[in-house]
Design an enzyme around this catalytic site. Structure first.
Site, mmCIF file in Angstrom:
data_model
loop_
_atom_site.group_PDB
_atom_site.id
_atom_site.type_symbol
_atom_site.label_atom_id
_atom_site.label_comp_id
_atom_site.label_asym_id
_atom_site.label_seq_id
_atom_site.Cartn_x
_atom_site.Cartn_y
_atom_site.Cartn_z
ATOM 1 N N LYS A 182 0.866 -1.177 0.000
ATOM 2 C CA LYS A 182 0.000 0.000 0.000
ATOM 3 C C LYS A 182 0.904 1.229 0.000
ATOM 4 C CE LYS A 182 -1.421 2.753 2.966
ATOM 5 N NZ LYS A 182 -1.235 3.950 2.105
ATOM 6 N N GLU A 258 9.790 1.017 10.591
ATOM 7 C CA GLU A 258 10.835 2.019 10.311
ATOM 8 C C GLU A 258 10.165 3.373 10.517
ATOM 9 O OE1 GLU A 258 13.916 1.459 9.711
ATOM 10 O OE2 GLU A 258 13.954 -0.659 9.176
ATOM 11 N N CYS A 292 13.869 10.598 6.749
ATOM 12 C CA CYS A 292 13.907 10.213 8.168
ATOM 13 C C CYS A 292 15.338 10.308 8.685
ATOM 14 C CB CYS A 292 13.382 8.798 8.338
ATOM 15 S SG CYS A 292 14.222 7.638 7.262
ATOM 16 N N GLU A 389 10.450 16.411 14.317
ATOM 17 C CA GLU A 389 11.086 16.083 13.044
ATOM 18 C C GLU A 389 10.715 17.226 12.081
ATOM 19 O OE1 GLU A 389 9.569 12.371 11.579
ATOM 20 O OE2 GLU A 389 11.457 11.883 10.626
HETATM 21 P P1 NAP Z 1 2.722 8.564 7.643
HETATM 22 O O1 NAP Z 1 1.729 9.630 7.653
HETATM 23 O O2 NAP Z 1 2.933 7.781 8.891
HETATM 24 O O3 NAP Z 1 2.308 7.605 6.439
HETATM 25 C C1 NAP Z 1 3.070 6.475 6.088
HETATM 26 C C2 NAP Z 1 2.175 5.481 5.393
HETATM 27 O O4 NAP Z 1 1.186 5.026 6.308
HETATM 28 C C3 NAP Z 1 1.429 6.047 4.195
HETATM 29 O O5 NAP Z 1 1.297 5.037 3.232
HETATM 30 C C4 NAP Z 1 0.084 6.389 4.796
HETATM 31 O O6 NAP Z 1 -0.978 6.419 3.872
HETATM 32 C C5 NAP Z 1 -0.108 5.233 5.744
HETATM 33 N N1 NAP Z 1 -1.054 5.464 6.816
HETATM 34 C C6 NAP Z 1 -1.389 6.618 7.425
HETATM 35 N N2 NAP Z 1 -2.317 6.395 8.364
HETATM 36 C C7 NAP Z 1 -2.586 5.060 8.352
HETATM 37 C C8 NAP Z 1 -3.441 4.200 9.094
HETATM 38 N N3 NAP Z 1 -4.230 4.666 10.053
HETATM 39 N N4 NAP Z 1 -3.430 2.887 8.794
HETATM 40 C C9 NAP Z 1 -2.632 2.402 7.841
HETATM 41 N N5 NAP Z 1 -1.807 3.151 7.100
HETATM 42 C C10 NAP Z 1 -1.766 4.469 7.362
HETATM 43 O O7 NAP Z 1 4.159 9.070 7.241
HETATM 44 P P2 NAP Z 1 4.567 9.946 5.977
HETATM 45 O O8 NAP Z 1 4.209 11.342 6.276
HETATM 46 O O9 NAP Z 1 4.081 9.312 4.731
HETATM 47 O O10 NAP Z 1 6.142 9.756 5.971
HETATM 48 C C11 NAP Z 1 6.984 10.531 6.729
HETATM 49 C C12 NAP Z 1 7.409 9.792 7.975
HETATM 50 O O11 NAP Z 1 8.030 8.564 7.597
HETATM 51 C C13 NAP Z 1 8.450 10.538 8.767
HETATM 52 O O12 NAP Z 1 8.165 10.448 10.134
HETATM 53 C C14 NAP Z 1 9.740 9.803 8.439
HETATM 54 O O13 NAP Z 1 10.729 9.915 9.420
HETATM 55 C C15 NAP Z 1 9.257 8.408 8.298
HETATM 56 N N6 NAP Z 1 10.190 7.618 7.501
HETATM 57 C C16 NAP Z 1 10.937 6.673 8.152
HETATM 58 C C17 NAP Z 1 11.855 5.940 7.447
HETATM 59 C C18 NAP Z 1 12.682 4.893 8.149
HETATM 60 O O14 NAP Z 1 13.210 4.038 7.461
HETATM 61 N N7 NAP Z 1 12.805 4.920 9.467
HETATM 62 C C19 NAP Z 1 12.015 6.138 6.076
HETATM 63 C C20 NAP Z 1 11.239 7.112 5.434
HETATM 64 C C21 NAP Z 1 10.314 7.839 6.177
HETATM 65 P P3 NAP Z 1 -1.540 7.818 3.324
HETATM 66 O O15 NAP Z 1 -0.522 8.329 2.428
HETATM 67 O O16 NAP Z 1 -2.775 7.459 2.642
HETATM 68 O O17 NAP Z 1 -1.745 8.697 4.519
#
Ligand code: NAP
Length: 485
Positions: A182, A258, A292, A389
């Protein structure tokens, strides 16, 4: 090289389930837009909970045959996809720039990085081993083998649309698991293009499904509560990760998480300052600060703090901001207006508490969601920006006196993904490896990511590792068999 409209035309616009691209069960679609213009670039199918169940039917149906497929064959399919990805690198780079906004140079770097996970795990597929030995009582043999965990649900973020997908799909398929991916609703097109490449490389129907959706919560809840699911791998924010861990508890699902980061970038007075500035530019501005692993806090020893901050400001003042497809642009848009508002509010809060603004510090009028690359120095300890962040192109310089102060400040966060340390003192560097609470560290290096290395964090930055020899074990479970003699 395809034009933008030719390329967008090539990308599938349906859901991939059981080897077929098709409409969602509701017939609904949602829009993907270009953050540098705010304009819609494609309408795609919007997956529903019913589609989630159909994808699980397909994943469950394909699981036994896929795990029985020779590891060499699984590896060759991944390798074939790696080769195709090299051939189509121009398409993939442009597609990421269009849907996510990153400058083309960053997109090409991601194609190289993301592709490596397919190559690396094509090589790991044939190295899944176990062990055999006599039991201590001498009454039999103990066989330890590794089995695929079963159908997996892979959830990826928008900031690295290709690499976050290959970093999960590569090891899952190599291990013999089927998977449903997804992608983030902001950037699903790259994953759809990638899935089509995997099909072209010979991936059998049902082994991989792709479900873009504008309602991730509802889709995920349906998949999580289905007892046929065995594993979840998530990359995204700590907040959503926490929610998913709670949901995973009911099904006792294997989880890899992650999550977010708040990386310290520590510069000691004995550092090579030229090298530290080069590393800092990479660690901060790659992907317009939306990583991240992005350096979030620059902790600089007092005697070199002013020089470091001024040199960063000089670099920032000549950075070109614009649409990622334009020549020489190194700073693209942020993903959406919310991200711009957040960066701006954090900068204002810091300045309001006494930080000095050396460069940038303003939003840029639309179209598109841009924020100026910014440098703040003498950021006070109570500024919000040191805890949050940032996910934007903002440098925050904080001064410290002693090595103990640096360690206390660096570790003073709930996160622990990556830390960067610049010093020419080898003994100090080794002490910092021991003392920093972090899953990864760059010692005189501003980028650490590598498909051959275990990527992941400690504390609230997550659970598990992706990449390296460790990565495939997230998708394997250990089986022990006793054979009495
Ligand atoms: P996010 O809002 O947590 O979303 C990540 C994914 O989860 C998206 O596909 C999102 O879908 C989905 N999602 C959101 N709410 C959900 C729910 N209730 N149930 C299931 N899936 C759900 O994060 P983001 O804004 O896309 O990404 C930025 C974050 O990712 C930052 O905090 C960054 O540090 C972290 N990150 C971590 C790493 C690592 O390897 N540690 C790497 C890259 C990024 P939608 O798009 O539809 O909301």
């Amino acid at each position: 090289m395809s034009t933008e409209s030719e390329l967008l035309h090539k990308v599938p616009n349906g859901l991939l389930i059981a080897g077929e691209w098709g409409a969602s069960s509701s017939g609904e679609t949602f829009v993907v837009d270009d953050p540098s213009t705010g304009k819609a670039i494609k309408h795609i199918a919007d997956a529903t909970p019913d589609d989630g169940r159909r994808a699980l039917d397909a994943a469950t149906g394909a699981q036994d045959a896929w795990s029985a497929t020779a590891p060499r064959v699984r590896g060759e399919i991944l390798r074939g996809a790696f080769e195709l990805l090299q051939e189509r690198k121009d398409d993939l780079a442009l597609l990421m720039t269009l849907e996510m906004g990153k400058p083309l140079a960053d997109s090409y770097a991601e194609v190289a990085y993301g592709g490596e996970f397919l190559r690396w795990f094509s090589e790991e597929a044939v190295r899944i081993t176990g062990r055999y030995g006599r039991n201590p009582a001498g009454t039999g043999s103990m066989v330890v083998s590794q089995r695929p965990v079963g159908p997996c649900f892979l959830i990826t973020p928008w900031n690295f649309p290709l690499a976050m997908a290959t970093r999960k799909i590569g090891p899952a398929l190599a291990a013999g698991c089927t998977a449903i991916v997804k992608p983030a609703s902001a950037t699903p097109l790259t994953t759809m293009y990638l899935a089509a490449l995997l099909q072209e490389a010979g991936l059998p129907a049902g082994v991989l499904s792709v479900l873009p959706t504008s309602r991730s919560g509802a889709l995920s809840a349906a998949i999580f509560t289905d007892p046929r699911l065995r594993k979840v791998s998530f990359t995204g924010s700590t907040e959503v990760g926490r929610t998913l861990l709670r949901q995973a508890a009911d099904g006792i699902l294997r989880t890899s998480m992650e999550l977010g980061g708040n990386a310290p970038f520590v510069v000691f007075e004995d550092a090579d300052l030229d090298r530290a500035v080069e590393g800092a530019v990479l660690a901060k501005f790659r992907n317009t600060g939306q990583a991240c692993t992005a350096a979030n806090r620059f902790l600089v020893q007092r005697s070199v703090a002013t020089a470091f901050a001024e040199r960063m400001a000089e670099r920032v003042r000549v950075m070109k901001v614009g649409r990622g497809t334009e020549k020489d642009v190194s700073i693209g848009p942020l993903i959406d207006q919310k991200a711009v508002d957040k960066a701006d509010a954090l900068v204002r809060d810091a300045v309001g508490r006494g930080a000095a603004l050396l460069a940038g510090g303003r939003t840029i009028d639309g179209p598109g969601t841009f924020y100026e690359p910014t440098v703040l120095s003498a950021v006070p300890a109570d500024a919000e920006i040191l805890r949050e962040e940032i996910f934007g192109p903002v440098v925050t310089v904080v001064e410290f006196e002693t090595e103990d102060d640096a360690v206390r400040l660096a570790n003073g966060t709930e996160y622990g993904l990556v830390s960067y340390v610049y010093t020419t003192d080898l003994a100090r560097g080794q002490r910092m490896i021991d003392r920093l609470d972090t899953g990864m560290m760059g010692l005189n290096a501003g980028i650490v990511s590598d498909a051959a290395a275990p990527f992941g964090g400690v504390k609230h930055s997550g659970l598990g590792r992706e990449g390296g020899t460790e990565g495939i074990h997230e998708y394997l479970s250990t089986k022990y068999t006793l054979i009495p003699s």
